[in-house]
Motif scaffolding. Structure first.
Motif, PDB file in Angstrom:
ATOM      1  N   LYS A  44     -19.053  28.757  36.395  1.00 29.44           N
ATOM      2  CA  LYS A  44     -18.753  29.537  37.607  1.00 29.44           C
ATOM      3  C   LYS A  44     -19.687  29.161  38.744  1.00 29.44           C
ATOM      4  O   LYS A  44     -19.294  29.150  39.912  1.00 29.44           O
TER       5      LYS A  44
ATOM      6  N   CYS B 164      -5.696  27.610  37.855  1.00 30.30           N
ATOM      7  CA  CYS B 164      -5.998  26.809  39.050  1.00 30.30           C
ATOM      8  C   CYS B 164      -6.250  25.349  38.652  1.00 30.30           C
ATOM      9  O   CYS B 164      -6.598  25.049  37.507  1.00 30.30           O
TER      10      CYS B 164
ATOM     11  N   TYR C 114     -18.873  25.165  39.672  1.00 37.20           N
ATOM     12  CA  TYR C 114     -17.585  24.870  40.304  1.00 37.20           C
ATOM     13  C   TYR C 114     -16.936  26.134  40.883  1.00 37.20           C
ATOM     14  O   TYR C 114     -15.832  26.520  40.487  1.00 37.20           O
ATOM     15  N   PRO C 115     -17.596  26.797  41.825  1.00 35.92           N
ATOM     16  CA  PRO C 115     -17.013  28.013  42.402  1.00 35.92           C
ATOM     17  C   PRO C 115     -15.705  27.740  43.147  1.00 35.92           C
ATOM     18  O   PRO C 115     -14.858  28.626  43.259  1.00 35.92           O
ATOM     19  N   ASP C 116     -15.536  26.509  43.634  1.00 35.33           N
ATOM     20  CA  ASP C 116     -14.333  26.183  44.401  1.00 35.33           C
ATOM     21  C   ASP C 116     -13.063  26.201  43.542  1.00 35.33           C
ATOM     22  O   ASP C 116     -11.965  26.348  44.078  1.00 35.33           O
ATOM     23  N   TRP C 117     -13.214  26.055  42.219  1.00 37.87           N
ATOM     24  CA  TRP C 117     -12.029  26.111  41.363  1.00 37.87           C
ATOM     25  C   TRP C 117     -11.308  27.453  41.502  1.00 37.87           C
ATOM     26  O   TRP C 117     -10.089  27.537  41.348  1.00 37.87           O
ATOM     27  N   THR C 118     -12.078  28.499  41.769  1.00 33.90           N
ATOM     28  CA  THR C 118     -11.522  29.850  41.837  1.00 33.90           C
ATOM     29  C   THR C 118     -10.973  30.185  43.218  1.00 33.90           C
ATOM     30  O   THR C 118     -10.354  31.228  43.403  1.00 33.90           O
ATOM     31  N   ALA C 119     -11.178  29.291  44.192  1.00 31.83           N
ATOM     32  CA  ALA C 119     -10.757  29.576  45.572  1.00 31.83           C
ATOM     33  C   ALA C 119      -9.279  29.964  45.688  1.00 31.83           C
ATOM     34  O   ALA C 119      -8.942  30.913  46.408  1.00 31.83           O
TER      35      ALA C 119
ATOM     36  N   ARG D 122     -21.546  21.690  41.828  1.00 34.84           N
ATOM     37  CA  ARG D 122     -22.408  22.148  42.916  1.00 34.84           C
ATOM     38  C   ARG D 122     -23.857  21.817  42.596  1.00 34.84           C
ATOM     39  O   ARG D 122     -24.308  21.980  41.460  1.00 34.84           O
TER      40      ARG D 122
ATOM     41  N   PRO E  67     -16.953  34.844  49.027  1.00 40.41           N
ATOM     42  CA  PRO E  67     -16.590  34.158  47.776  1.00 40.41           C
ATOM     43  C   PRO E  67     -17.794  33.543  47.068  1.00 40.41           C
ATOM     44  O   PRO E  67     -17.871  33.546  45.833  1.00 40.41           O
ATOM     45  N   GLU E  68     -18.743  33.023  47.837  1.00 40.27           N
ATOM     46  CA  GLU E  68     -19.938  32.394  47.259  1.00 40.27           C
ATOM     47  C   GLU E  68     -20.758  33.411  46.464  1.00 40.27           C
ATOM     48  O   GLU E  68     -21.140  33.168  45.312  1.00 40.27           O
TER      49      GLU E  68
ATOM     50  N   GLN F 131     -28.235  24.482  45.494  1.00 37.90           N
ATOM     51  CA  GLN F 131     -27.318  25.477  46.036  1.00 37.90           C
ATOM     52  C   GLN F 131     -27.107  26.639  45.072  1.00 37.90           C
ATOM     53  O   GLN F 131     -26.820  27.756  45.497  1.00 37.90           O
TER      54      GLN F 131
END
Length: 334
Positions: free
Chosen positions: A198, A18, A201-206, A27, A221-222, A31
């Motif tokens: 992880k 990705c 940057y959780p959005d990298w895995t989106a 993040r 996903p979160e 959060q």
């Protein structure tokens, strides 16, 4: 929610599949450190404590004896397996071309694939395997110069593997630390750092989750990314703990990485081959030490210190190199 399958599905290195931006703001800590994170950590600590309490009991001894029997061949041939696997790894990099050690580290330098092929050839003889270790250190330094310290902080396991090759090839230890233990510590640091990524940057895995929604097994996903990170961090921390705990962790992690190959294919097989063979070596290691009461009692404290330390190192390091993110607003950078 079954937690180990979550780790299995999320074990592919996201940077290989990705888009990512290491310099982008992570993040915010407010959060990350939420209620879901806290109960996931508490659950993981319970599992860790169960393993610690089994150490030194008849059950723990029986499990270690069973591991010794099952892994006897791997233990006897650990060095050969490491050399063969790394040979496969470097020949694969030469075949793919344009890669420095790991898939996302691209290069136009035509000499690098040939150097990596040469490093594979040097693994044929025990007398020259130390030169492969030195070559890995050189490539790691070159990649750090090209991509930056923060990016290469994902891969200290390569330095651990290099140390293993040099020490084993020369018949030495590192101030009394066995070569296998050196690479074990390096693997633990690598995986704990990757866990924080992880959460940051959780959005990298989106894109992966969008393409394979079954990965989350019904979780958001979160929550999925928080759980994947906590499980990976706990298993990585276990690699530096007592014999039964670290060997069990190595078995689970090796199974996780091998399972991911069937999902993500050739790139994942090549990229993770080195750490898989290291984990197999750790799982087969029959070195035992007397387990003291304080090893069990202090596990939560050391786990908490490691968790706080890696979160601080990641976020403060990123702030120093790329500017403070919103999540660190008001937090002094020392």
């Amino acid at each position: 929610m079954p937690l180990v399958p979550i780790a299995t599905e999320a074990s592919a290195h996201v940077k290989w599949f990705c888009a990512f931006d290491v310099a982008g703001q992570p993040r915010g800590l407010e959060q990350v450190l939420c209620a879901d994170f806290e109960w996931l950590v508490a659950l993981s600590l319970l599992c860790l404590m169960f393993g610690c309490l089994a150490e030194g009991t008849p059950l723990g001894t029986a499990l270690l004896n069973a591991l010794d029997r099952v892994t006897s061949r791997v233990r006897a041939d650990t060095e050969t397996l490491v050399r063969a696997t790394l040979g496969f790894f470097f020949v694969s990099l030469w075949s793919l071309g344009g890669i420095i050690l790991t898939p996302e580290l691209k290069t136009d330098a035509a000499w690098i694939p040939w150097l990596q092929l040469g490093l594979a050839a040097l693994l044929i003889w025990r007398q020259t395997m130390a030169l492969t270790g030195l070559g890995i250190v050189f490539l790691f330094g070159y990649a750090t110069w090209t991509y930056g310290v923060f990016h290469l902080a994902d891969y200290p396991v390569f330095l651990g593997v290099a140390a293993y090759l040099v020490l084993t090839g020369t018949g030495r230890t590192l101030f009394g630390i066995r070569p296998l233990d050196v690479v074990r510590y390096a693997a633990a640091v690598t995986l704990m750092w990757a866990s924080v990524e992880k959460w940051a940057y959780p959005d990298w895995t989106a894109p992966l989750i969008a393409a394979k929604p079954q990965m989350t097994m019904g979780a958001s996903p979160e929550l999925f990314m928080k759980a994947a990170g906590v499980i990976e961090f706990t298993l990585a921390f276990a690699l530096v703990w007592t014999p039964l705990v670290r060997r069990t962790s190595a078995v689970i992690l090796a199974a996780v990485f091998i399972s991911a190959i069937f999902e993500f294919g050739k790139v994942d097989a090549i990229g993770h081959s080195g750490i898989i063979v290291v984990l197999l070596g750790i799982a087969a290691d029959d070195a035992r030490t007397a387990v003291r009461v304080r090893d069990v009692a202090l596990a939560p404290a050391w786990y908490g210190a490691a968790l706080a330390g890696f979160l601080t190192l990641y976020y403060v390091g990123h702030a120093l190199l790329f500017g403070a993110p919103a999540g660190l607003a008001g937090v002094p950078v020392i």
